[in-house]
Design an enzyme around this catalytic site. Structure first.
Site, PDB file in Angstrom:
ATOM      1  N   ASP A  21      15.621 103.115  59.389  1.00  0.00           N
ATOM      2  CA  ASP A  21      15.739 104.491  59.861  1.00  0.00           C
ATOM      3  C   ASP A  21      14.761 105.382  59.097  1.00  0.00           C
ATOM      4  O   ASP A  21      14.392 105.091  57.954  1.00  0.00           O
ATOM      5  CB  ASP A  21      17.163 105.013  59.634  1.00  0.00           C
ATOM      6  N   ARG A  22      14.372 106.488  59.703  1.00  0.00           N
ATOM      7  CA  ARG A  22      13.348 107.355  59.116  1.00  0.00           C
ATOM      8  C   ARG A  22      13.704 107.781  57.694  1.00  0.00           C
ATOM      9  O   ARG A  22      12.854 107.789  56.801  1.00  0.00           O
ATOM     10  CB  ARG A  22      13.157 108.594  59.999  1.00  0.00           C
TER      11      ARG A  22
END
Length: 245
Positions: A75-76
């Site tokens: 995830d970012r």
């Protein structure tokens, strides 16, 4: 998963971007590249108008125009170990290893209080939902149409009255799995507002998801297993030391 050698238009990278992505390398050989991805950087396909890690892999392109490709995502706002294949055969080998669940991923995270019990296994099916332009996962009753089985292991590493440091290991690989499972047992991750986490931890700001991919063990294309580790970023370490270390 994108395979090495796919035809695409190279982005224009700045000297600083090239220097940054090279500095994130924690392992490099003829088959694979591994990075300690910083939080805030999308792995692939982010909607923010900025280069993703996948774009930055052009810094490692060979003279024939082929470049490494990511074999999994983070995830970012999740930092830590992420792997890329340097060749099409390596990408195929690693892709099959992921499908066979031969990748062993270990994360560390911060939560507001130690889980009870201190360690265990969470088994709760997950269902993907689209709300506007965002994708979410939620725990669903067994047998819900479209839901997927999901299993996560957790273990408390350290705790105090201010919070806890936990180790998390996904057995399955569903989107947002660890985040949703920890929220399901009443221990959402610090900074994870999407799934109920607070923006503070131990009285300090936690402005992002406090989740770090600390270790990855995987079968190497040339044989045997390789284990790679990455230290947490400064903001994660600061909060952990303030509360529990």
């Amino acid at each position: 998963m994108a395979y090495a050698g796919a035809v695409r238009e190279p982005p224009v990278l700045t000297e600083q971007e090239i220097a940054d992505v090279r500095a994130w390398v924690i392992h490099e050989d003829e088959h694979v590249l591994a990075f300690n991805k910083p939080a805030g950087l999308s792995s692939q396909g982010g909607r923010i108008q900025a280069h993703t890690l996948d774009d930055l892999l052009w810094a490692f392109a060979r003279s024939n125009g082929k470049r490494p490709d990511l074999v999994h995502r983070l995830d970012r706002d999740t930092s830590g170990v992420i792997l890329a294949a340097r060749t099409k055969p390596a990408a195929g080998f690693l892709g099959k290893a992921i499908e066979a669940r031969r990748f062993q991923k270990t994360y560390v995270a911060l939560v507001s209080a130690a889980p009870d019990p201190a360690s265990g296994v969470i088994e709760a099916p997950l269902l993907r939902q689209e709300i506007g332009r965002e994708s979410y996962m939620r725990v669903a009753p067994p047998g819900t149409p479209g839901s997927q089985t999901a299993q996560s292991r957790y273990r408390t590493l350290a705790h105090s009255v201010d919070g806890a440091l936990v180790e998390l290991s996904p057995v399955t690989g569903r989107m947002h799995q660890l985040r949703v499972h920890m929220a399901h047992i009443g221990r959402p991750l610090a900074g994870d507002v999407r799934y109920g986490g607070a923006l503070t931890f131990a009285g300090m700001a936690a402005p992002r998801l406090m989740l770090h991919a600390a270790r990855l063990k995987f079968p190497h294309p040339s044989g045997g297993y390789l284990t790679l580790e990455a230290p947490p970023p400064e903001d994660f370490g600061l909060l952990a030391r303030a509360a529990v270390l």
